[in-house]
Design a protein around this motif. Sequence first.
Motif, PDB file in Angstrom:
ATOM      1  N   GLY A 251      -1.289   7.411  13.581  1.00 45.18           N
ATOM      2  CA  GLY A 251      -0.369   6.508  14.275  1.00 45.18           C
ATOM      3  C   GLY A 251      -0.526   6.675  15.783  1.00 45.18           C
TER       4      GLY A 251
ATOM      5  N   CYS B 190       0.845  -1.196   0.000  1.00 43.71           N
ATOM      6  CA  CYS B 190       0.000   0.000   0.000  1.00 43.71           C
ATOM      7  C   CYS B 190       0.878   1.244   0.000  1.00 43.71           C
ATOM      8  CB  CYS B 190      -0.912  -0.021   1.227  1.00 43.71           C
ATOM      9  SG  CYS B 190      -1.988   1.408   1.395  1.00 43.71           S
TER      10      CYS B 190
ATOM     11  N   GLU C 153      11.451  -0.503   8.658  1.00 38.29           N
ATOM     12  CA  GLU C 153      12.155   0.786   8.688  1.00 38.29           C
ATOM     13  C   GLU C 153      13.613   0.505   8.999  1.00 38.29           C
ATOM     14  OE1 GLU C 153      10.572   3.381   7.837  1.00 38.29           O
ATOM     15  OE2 GLU C 153       8.457   3.183   8.438  1.00 38.29           O
TER      16      GLU C 153
HETATM   17  O1  4AD Z   1       1.428   8.465   6.370  1.00 39.57           O
HETATM   18  P1  4AD Z   1       1.229   6.982   6.396  1.00 39.57           P
HETATM   19  O2  4AD Z   1       2.269   6.144   5.773  1.00 39.57           O
HETATM   20  O3  4AD Z   1      -0.195   6.753   5.737  1.00 39.57           O
HETATM   21  C1  4AD Z   1      -0.760   5.571   5.428  1.00 39.57           C
HETATM   22  O4  4AD Z   1      -0.342   4.474   5.722  1.00 39.57           O
HETATM   23  C2  4AD Z   1      -2.105   5.705   4.760  1.00 39.57           C
HETATM   24  N1  4AD Z   1      -2.336   4.507   3.955  1.00 39.57           N
HETATM   25  C3  4AD Z   1      -3.159   5.872   5.822  1.00 39.57           C
HETATM   26  C4  4AD Z   1      -4.543   6.083   5.269  1.00 39.57           C
HETATM   27  O5  4AD Z   1      -4.749   7.033   4.545  1.00 39.57           O
HETATM   28  N2  4AD Z   1      -5.465   5.217   5.587  1.00 39.57           N
HETATM   29  O6  4AD Z   1       1.052   6.512   7.913  1.00 39.57           O
HETATM   30  C5  4AD Z   1       0.044   7.070   8.720  1.00 39.57           C
HETATM   31  C6  4AD Z   1       0.573   7.382  10.107  1.00 39.57           C
HETATM   32  C7  4AD Z   1       1.693   8.412  10.126  1.00 39.57           C
HETATM   33  O7  4AD Z   1       1.183   9.711  10.084  1.00 39.57           O
HETATM   34  C8  4AD Z   1       2.335   8.111  11.463  1.00 39.57           C
HETATM   35  O8  4AD Z   1       1.593   8.669  12.524  1.00 39.57           O
HETATM   36  C9  4AD Z   1       2.217   6.602  11.546  1.00 39.57           C
HETATM   37  O9  4AD Z   1       1.155   6.230  10.698  1.00 39.57           O
HETATM   38  N3  4AD Z   1       3.443   5.922  11.124  1.00 39.57           N
HETATM   39  C10 4AD Z   1       4.338   5.367  11.973  1.00 39.57           C
HETATM   40  N4  4AD Z   1       4.384   5.324  13.312  1.00 39.57           N
HETATM   41  C11 4AD Z   1       5.417   4.682  13.893  1.00 39.57           C
HETATM   42  N5  4AD Z   1       6.406   4.069  13.199  1.00 39.57           N
HETATM   43  C12 4AD Z   1       6.399   4.088  11.843  1.00 39.57           C
HETATM   44  N6  4AD Z   1       7.355   3.459  11.173  1.00 39.57           N
HETATM   45  C13 4AD Z   1       5.332   4.774  11.177  1.00 39.57           C
HETATM   46  N7  4AD Z   1       5.017   4.974   9.878  1.00 39.57           N
HETATM   47  C14 4AD Z   1       3.870   5.683   9.877  1.00 39.57           C
END
Ligand code: 4AD
Length: 440
Positions: free
Chosen positions: A411, A170, A216
């Motif tokens: 998150g 995704c 990550e």
């Molecule tokens: O911005 P991200 O990657 O968005 C998505 O995954 C979309 N598909 C979501 C959607 O629209 N339904 O991730 C969303 C949030 C980020 O803003 C952050 O808060 C958290 O997930 N996040 C993490 N938190 C901790 N560790 C990580 N490696 C993270 N990656 C993203």
Amino acid sequence: MSVTECQAPRVYIENIGEYLDQEVCILGWLYNKRSSGKLHFLQVRDGTETIQCVMFKGDFSEEAFKQADLTSQESTLKIIGKVKKDDRSPIGYEIGVTGFEVLSEAQEYPITPKEHGTAFLMDHRHLWLRSARQHAIIRIRAEIIKAVRDYFDSNGFTLVDAPIFTPSACEGTTNLFETDYFEEKAYLTQSGQLYMEAAAAAFGKVYCFGPTFRAEKSKTRRHLTEFWMVEPEVAFNDLNDNMDLAEDFVVYIVQRVLQNRRRELTLLERDIAKLENIQKPFPRITYDEALAILHEKGTEEQKVPWGEDFGGDEETVISQEFDRPLFIHRYPAQCKAFYMKSDPENPKLSLNVDMIAPEGYGEVIGGGQREEDLNVLLERIKAHNLPIEAFDWYLDIRKYGSFPHSGFGLGIERTVSWLCGLHHVRETIPFPRLMGRLKP
Ligand code: 4AD
Ligand code: MG
């Protein structure tokens, strides 16, 4: 006789106020103690709270009084005693002990009240959770999660659980965890979004909430390899509706924590006034406007060229200009995922949005409006070099009654870190998973 059977009612410390001047029985662990010749002050915790239990020498045999003094930290105790008011105690009460029994004597406990390094504490995470700060953080986390569920459950959303094993990426292919799925390749989910898009066509307003996984490889204070995300998706919402929803939702969460977890926030020395300030509306700026702030206020390194995504340091510089969470919308399409809808006014931009927490806690929400045109989406999947066969089911959503729709992911760990005022996300989840850490 079972351990909970007792001459006095067995109670939890958090409810102790209901038993003023009565004799009660507490089961718990010895957190700390100090003694003056005639008195022992035992700090006893039972999982709900900690209370001071006072033993007078005169009330016990010499042997029993001495044994209490020799009891080791974290030994399991059964305490019987009378509940008294104590204005100096954070919970307002103490116990005058009448009965004291050690149920299990603890071996020498590795976490002592002195300072320990983070690596040591992380290796002892299963024990570290017993300490007051960690206890407060995890209770705030639990409150946030309850608030998340209550918000969506009481606003017409249906909970639709997304799978953990997925056939497709995704959020890009660089940080996928691959697993063997009966001689096929599967990936641990990075996001439930694609499934929520399908569910939005069935239920209108949906959300999923669960663990998500990203390999990550860089060690930062904001990235875990396993984290929890809540993802609402709403049929017929556009980008602005999406921001309205995100704003209302985040204000609700902050209010709930302020209402129900004030004592924990105080224990963490959180600046509560900063959280009380979190009210609607949140400022909304474009990527171009955010970039202008960076070019004015950032270091040379942070003056990223147009087209690049912002990293944590850039987000911090931008967020310092605002006293509440901030929306940045319309990033360059080239740095965003394949499913983002392009801005009809300028196809180089995508109709995405990030919410950046104040005080440098970084991006807590990512989301946007999705591409609903079948042919445009097909082009995107090709342009991103994604295997079209893994997305046939996803394309069906555009074939059978396509509709504008938007959603986002929040998150949980980033939110906990912001509300608790924690520099690093590793303390925001009971058992963190980071690169190089799979234990305990
Ligand atoms: O911005 P991200 O990657 O968005 C998505 O995954 C979309 N598909 C979501 C959607 O629209 N339904 O991730 C969303 C949030 C980020 O803003 C952050 O808060 C958290 O997930 N996040 C993490 N938190 C901790 N560790 C990580 N490696 C993270 N990656 C993203
Ligand atoms: Mg993001």
